[in-house]
Design an enzyme around this catalytic site. Sequence first.
Site, PDB file in Angstrom:
ATOM      1  CD  GLU A  13      -2.996  -1.130   0.341  1.00 50.16           C
ATOM      2  OE1 GLU A  13      -3.090  -0.143  -0.405  1.00 50.16           O
ATOM      3  OE2 GLU A  13      -3.800  -2.085   0.317  1.00 50.16           O
ATOM      4  CD1 TRP A  45      -2.194   3.257  -4.596  1.00 49.43           C
ATOM      5  CD2 TRP A  45      -1.861   1.491  -5.925  1.00 49.43           C
ATOM      6  NE1 TRP A  45      -3.120   3.323  -5.617  1.00 49.43           N
ATOM      7  CE2 TRP A  45      -2.940   2.248  -6.443  1.00 49.43           C
ATOM      8  CE3 TRP A  45      -1.469   0.332  -6.580  1.00 49.43           C
ATOM      9  CZ2 TRP A  45      -3.613   1.880  -7.598  1.00 49.43           C
ATOM     10  CZ3 TRP A  45      -2.148  -0.031  -7.741  1.00 49.43           C
ATOM     11  CH2 TRP A  45      -3.213   0.734  -8.238  1.00 49.43           C
ATOM     12  CD1 TRP A  63     -17.845   8.392 -19.493  1.00 55.05           C
ATOM     13  CD2 TRP A  63     -18.390   6.719 -18.133  1.00 55.05           C
ATOM     14  NE1 TRP A  63     -16.699   7.725 -19.194  1.00 55.05           N
ATOM     15  CE2 TRP A  63     -16.991   6.686 -18.359  1.00 55.05           C
ATOM     16  CE3 TRP A  63     -18.959   5.745 -17.297  1.00 55.05           C
ATOM     17  CZ2 TRP A  63     -16.161   5.733 -17.780  1.00 55.05           C
ATOM     18  CZ3 TRP A  63     -18.140   4.786 -16.726  1.00 55.05           C
ATOM     19  CH2 TRP A  63     -16.757   4.784 -16.965  1.00 55.05           C
ATOM     20  CG  ASN A  69      -8.548   0.344   0.485  1.00 52.31           C
ATOM     21  OD1 ASN A  69      -8.334   1.185  -0.370  1.00 52.31           O
ATOM     22  ND2 ASN A  69      -8.330  -0.946   0.287  1.00 52.31           N
ATOM     23  CD1 TRP A 129     -13.441   7.682 -15.810  1.00 52.32           C
ATOM     24  CD2 TRP A 129     -12.252   8.811 -14.298  1.00 52.32           C
ATOM     25  NE1 TRP A 129     -12.410   8.303 -16.482  1.00 52.32           N
ATOM     26  CE2 TRP A 129     -11.661   9.003 -15.580  1.00 52.32           C
ATOM     27  CE3 TRP A 129     -11.676   9.424 -13.192  1.00 52.32           C
ATOM     28  CZ2 TRP A 129     -10.520   9.789 -15.768  1.00 52.32           C
ATOM     29  CZ3 TRP A 129     -10.533  10.213 -13.383  1.00 52.32           C
ATOM     30  CH2 TRP A 129      -9.973  10.379 -14.653  1.00 52.32           C
ATOM     31  CD1 TRP A 139     -11.571   8.530  -7.730  1.00 50.58           C
ATOM     32  CD2 TRP A 139     -13.377   7.569  -8.629  1.00 50.58           C
ATOM     33  NE1 TRP A 139     -12.604   8.665  -6.832  1.00 50.58           N
ATOM     34  CE2 TRP A 139     -13.729   8.076  -7.357  1.00 50.58           C
ATOM     35  CE3 TRP A 139     -14.352   6.923  -9.382  1.00 50.58           C
ATOM     36  CZ2 TRP A 139     -15.007   7.949  -6.832  1.00 50.58           C
ATOM     37  CZ3 TRP A 139     -15.636   6.809  -8.858  1.00 50.58           C
ATOM     38  CH2 TRP A 139     -15.956   7.316  -7.602  1.00 50.58           C
TER      39      TRP A 139
END
Length: 456
Positions: free
Chosen positions: A266, A269, A296, A334, A352, A375
């Site tokens: 993490e 990341w 979308w 999370n 998004w 996202w």
Amino acid sequence: MTAPQIVWLRRDLRLADQPAFHDAAQAGPVIPVYVLDDDAPGDHAIGGAARWWLHQSLDSLSRDLGKHRSRIVLRRGDAASELIQLAKEVGAQCVHAIRHYEPWWRAAQRKVAGEVNLVLHDGNYLLPAGAVTTGSGDPYKIYTPFSKAVLDEMPPREPLPAPDTISLPERWPDSDDLADWGLLPSKPDWAGGMRAFWQVGEAAAHDRLEEWSGMVADYDDGRNLPSIDGSSRLSPHLHWGEISPAQVWHRLHGRRGQGWATFAKEIIWRDYAQNVIAQFPDYPRKSYRDGYGDLWRSRKPARNDLQTWQRGMTGYPVVDAGMRQLWQTGWMHNRVRMITASFLVKHLLIDWREGERWFWDCLVDADYGNNGVNWQWISGTGVDSNMFPRIMAPLTQSEKFDAGDYIREFVPELSSLPDEVIHDPPDDQRGDYPPKMIGHKEARERALSAYRKSRG
């Protein structure tokens, strides 16, 4: 007297393991400066919840500097112009800063460097962006090989101590008053939940790290269980630089069990997200993959659904608990972040970027790189992302990860329901809680159909 050294503060609001402070303090009198620049970031000026955190963090750092009889000079406007002007005003020999990768900060760094001696230090990440490359010498685009390459370079350097002394300038330049910046909400004051949930500042970050050090062994399982909150909750402290990833790594490295190994990924990341925006500066604004524009729903018909999602009134308890936690505390678990994001993009077929903007305004840990990468991962549009047809089932996720108590905390209308029904209450037990805005099967079929059409 030795010429003063300016320390340009941004998301690095600490004294320990702060390379810019460390080197400046050794070179001469130090003038710490924070410039509130709301124009350069454009649509990514600091959001509402993050402004609340910034106020608290600046206030905390100011008090820490006060122990050295030092202070923070506060200015507002174009950051580069203000720094250049300030350097001339005080006769500064050098501006020290920790390197940032957001496009507006990279532009500001170039502008400052063109006028004064700017020394950039690395300290917000385990490694500088671009420090690890593929066999052909290119930056990594995919997380897994990137993570392996970073692990090969670990551990990071040893953290630096806080300066023992900070020399003061002969005179202090003019400074704004923090209270005059209006970072705190007042009409209305919606920050009560954040005040109750968070302690802010460098000392609070280390207190949380110490507490977390006794919990990290259970992280691999606990991170997915919102009812027990097995997350570290270090993300805003890391985002605002109240603690460095090197400090976290050295405190936790060597812990046995899968928990530390998972948590280390993490931390990596965060580095990965910076590597992405270093390559693709508009990544939080523009889909990496083409061909998703027709997927979308148009903005006007989707507006009411977007607002329903934002208010936490979708009729899916775990989704609504997450959205209400976000509003109350400026943070979201999370696992629930993934569920709520997937719901917006796939159940509601809403772009998004609408979710990215809402999270940007509501998260105390809103990070340009992390937010955009996360996202685009969930939407399937990213350079490294989940496939769009993989649609999370919120009701199944809620039951699988035992979110009952989490729902009871943030959706009090359902607090009296037993575990057997709280994840998906029948109509006659919902009371004032709304019905589902769309059924899961219907939403899944609509999403897959729209995806097939977008693929031609």
